[in-house]
Scaffold this motif. Structure first.
Motif, PDB file in Angstrom:
ATOM      1  N   ASN A  81       0.874  -1.168   0.000  1.00 29.16           N
ATOM      2  CA  ASN A  81       0.000   0.000   0.000  1.00 29.16           C
ATOM      3  C   ASN A  81       0.915   1.222   0.000  1.00 29.16           C
ATOM      4  O   ASN A  81       1.936   1.239   0.706  1.00 29.16           O
ATOM      5  N   TYR A 110      -3.950   7.511  -1.335  1.00 31.41           N
ATOM      6  CA  TYR A 110      -3.413   6.201  -1.044  1.00 31.41           C
ATOM      7  C   TYR A 110      -3.736   5.283  -2.214  1.00 31.41           C
ATOM      8  O   TYR A 110      -4.650   5.545  -3.007  1.00 31.41           O
ATOM      9  N   VAL A 156      -3.798   0.948  -3.233  1.00 33.89           N
ATOM     10  CA  VAL A 156      -3.660  -0.452  -2.826  1.00 33.89           C
ATOM     11  C   VAL A 156      -3.167  -1.322  -3.987  1.00 33.89           C
ATOM     12  O   VAL A 156      -2.978  -2.529  -3.801  1.00 33.89           O
ATOM     13  N   TYR A 158       1.200   5.640   0.096  1.00 33.85           N
ATOM     14  CA  TYR A 158       0.517   6.813   0.626  1.00 33.85           C
ATOM     15  C   TYR A 158       1.319   8.078   0.327  1.00 33.85           C
ATOM     16  O   TYR A 158       2.547   8.067   0.362  1.00 33.85           O
ATOM     17  N   SER A 189       3.058   0.448   3.313  1.00 37.13           N
ATOM     18  CA  SER A 189       2.737  -0.525   4.353  1.00 37.13           C
ATOM     19  C   SER A 189       2.301  -1.835   3.686  1.00 37.13           C
ATOM     20  O   SER A 189       2.038  -1.871   2.482  1.00 37.13           O
ATOM     21  N   LEU A 234      -3.329  12.992   5.175  1.00 36.80           N
ATOM     22  CA  LEU A 234      -3.302  12.027   4.078  1.00 36.80           C
ATOM     23  C   LEU A 234      -3.898  12.653   2.834  1.00 36.80           C
ATOM     24  O   LEU A 234      -5.007  13.186   2.856  1.00 36.80           O
ATOM     25  N   GLY A 275      -0.430  -3.293   4.653  1.00 35.87           N
ATOM     26  CA  GLY A 275      -1.883  -3.311   4.657  1.00 35.87           C
ATOM     27  C   GLY A 275      -2.466  -3.063   6.025  1.00 35.87           C
ATOM     28  O   GLY A 275      -1.875  -2.381   6.862  1.00 35.87           O
ATOM     29  N   GLU A 276      -3.626  -3.618   6.273  1.00 35.59           N
ATOM     30  CA  GLU A 276      -4.367  -3.363   7.506  1.00 35.59           C
ATOM     31  C   GLU A 276      -3.562  -3.794   8.726  1.00 35.59           C
ATOM     32  O   GLU A 276      -2.923  -4.837   8.735  1.00 35.59           O
ATOM     33  N   SER A 277      -3.646  -2.943   9.745  1.00 32.15           N
ATOM     34  CA  SER A 277      -2.978  -3.205  11.017  1.00 32.15           C
ATOM     35  C   SER A 277      -1.487  -3.494  10.858  1.00 32.15           C
ATOM     36  O   SER A 277      -0.922  -4.375  11.518  1.00 32.15           O
ATOM     37  N   GLN A 278      -0.877  -2.740   9.982  1.00 28.43           N
ATOM     38  CA  GLN A 278       0.562  -2.817   9.767  1.00 28.43           C
ATOM     39  C   GLN A 278       1.124  -1.398   9.796  1.00 28.43           C
ATOM     40  O   GLN A 278       0.459  -0.461   9.358  1.00 28.43           O
ATOM     41  N   PRO A 279       2.331  -1.235  10.310  1.00 27.13           N
ATOM     42  CA  PRO A 279       2.890   0.125  10.353  1.00 27.13           C
ATOM     43  C   PRO A 279       3.171   0.660   8.960  1.00 27.13           C
ATOM     44  O   PRO A 279       3.454  -0.105   8.036  1.00 27.13           O
ATOM     45  N   GLN A 280       3.058   1.965   8.840  1.00 21.26           N
ATOM     46  CA  GLN A 280       3.501   2.629   7.624  1.00 21.26           C
ATOM     47  C   GLN A 280       4.944   3.066   7.832  1.00 21.26           C
ATOM     48  O   GLN A 280       5.324   3.512   8.911  1.00 21.26           O
ATOM     49  N   HIS A 281       5.723   2.955   6.757  1.00 22.31           N
ATOM     50  CA  HIS A 281       7.137   3.321   6.802  1.00 22.31           C
ATOM     51  C   HIS A 281       7.342   4.479   5.834  1.00 22.31           C
ATOM     52  O   HIS A 281       6.946   4.396   4.669  1.00 22.31           O
ATOM     53  N   PHE A 282       7.978   5.529   6.340  1.00 24.24           N
ATOM     54  CA  PHE A 282       8.047   6.783   5.605  1.00 24.24           C
ATOM     55  C   PHE A 282       9.402   7.018   4.951  1.00 24.24           C
ATOM     56  O   PHE A 282      10.447   6.598   5.469  1.00 24.24           O
TER      57      PHE A 282
END
Lengths: 113, 112
Positions: B32, B49, B51, B34, B94, B46, B96-103
């Motif tokens: 995913n 995004y 997917v 963003y 990331s 935001l 997906g769901e319930s996973q950290p986003q990495h910037f």
């Protein structure tokens, strides 16, 4: 509007002391929470996360506490160091495969030597 | 390991000029993706995004657009920049769901 907010915009601590950064969230459906650290001019860096089926999670020198009853999240940093000086953000996710997060406004942590 | 790259790091553009910011991710597939904007001293807003390839969702109406021509490439564009487009733009990925986003480390955009 944002459903995640922070109680304190700034926090100043002495080097070696413990730091506690607080965050309130308003969406009771949120099931995943993250803390990020952002240094000046850089992107947010993942620190630690916690799922709603837990109330505490520990990492290296950091602990996240989740109180679902009062919708409160906190980040504890043990033996705070000058390198911990940064802005800290909490973020919540209330489901959906897109993994969208809602971020709080941030707390600036200043560590005095 | 996974890495995310954003460029340029800083950009100064005149009002009315076009914009293209690029973000690429390495070491993972079908992430995913963003785009965020961060005003000075503020939280993250935001913008878009995605997917999957060619799938873009916009969170706020604005002067910007996003595209995902390849699995690990995310582009933020504008045909004509406004003064209000100034800010710090961050790309993240990331699983997906319930996973950290990495910037990524962001692009500081100044509009003159």
């Amino acid at each position: 509007g944002e459903s995640v907010g922070l109680h304190l915009p700034t926090l100043s601590v002495q080097e070696g002391d413990n730091s506690i950064i607080n965050c309130a969230y308003s969406n009771s459906a949120s099931d995943y929470f993250i803390w990020y650290k952002q240094e000046s001019g850089k992107g947010p860096q993942f620190i630690i996360d916690i799922r709603s089926n837990m109330d505490k999670r520990q990492g290296q020198r950091v602990t996240v506490l989740l109180n679902k009853t009062v919708k409160h999240l906190s980040l504890q940093i043990a033996a705070t160091q000058p390198g911990d000086s940064a802005v800290y953000f909490c973020a919540e996710n209330f489901g959906g495969s897109q993994g969208n997060l809602i971020f709080g406004k941030g707390t600036k942590l200043s560590v005095k030597p | 390991s996974q890495t995310i790259h954003q460029w340029p790091a800083t950009l100064v553009q005149p009002v009315g000029s076009p914009l293209s910011l690029e973000c690429t991710v390495e070491g993972t597939s079908n992430p995913n993706l963003y785009w965020y904007r961060q005003a000075a001293g503020r939280g993250l807003q935001l913008l878009f995004y995605s997917v999957g390839i060619g799938q873009i969702s916009s969170e706020v109406p604005q002067n910007l657009s996003a595209s995902r021509p390849q699995d690990r490439q995310f582009i933020l564009s504008s045909k004509k920049l406004l003064l209000s487009d100034s800010g710090f733009y961050l790309c993240a990925w990331s699983r997906g769901e319930s996973q950290p986003q990495h910037f990524g480390d962001g692009t500081r955009l100044s509009i003159l």
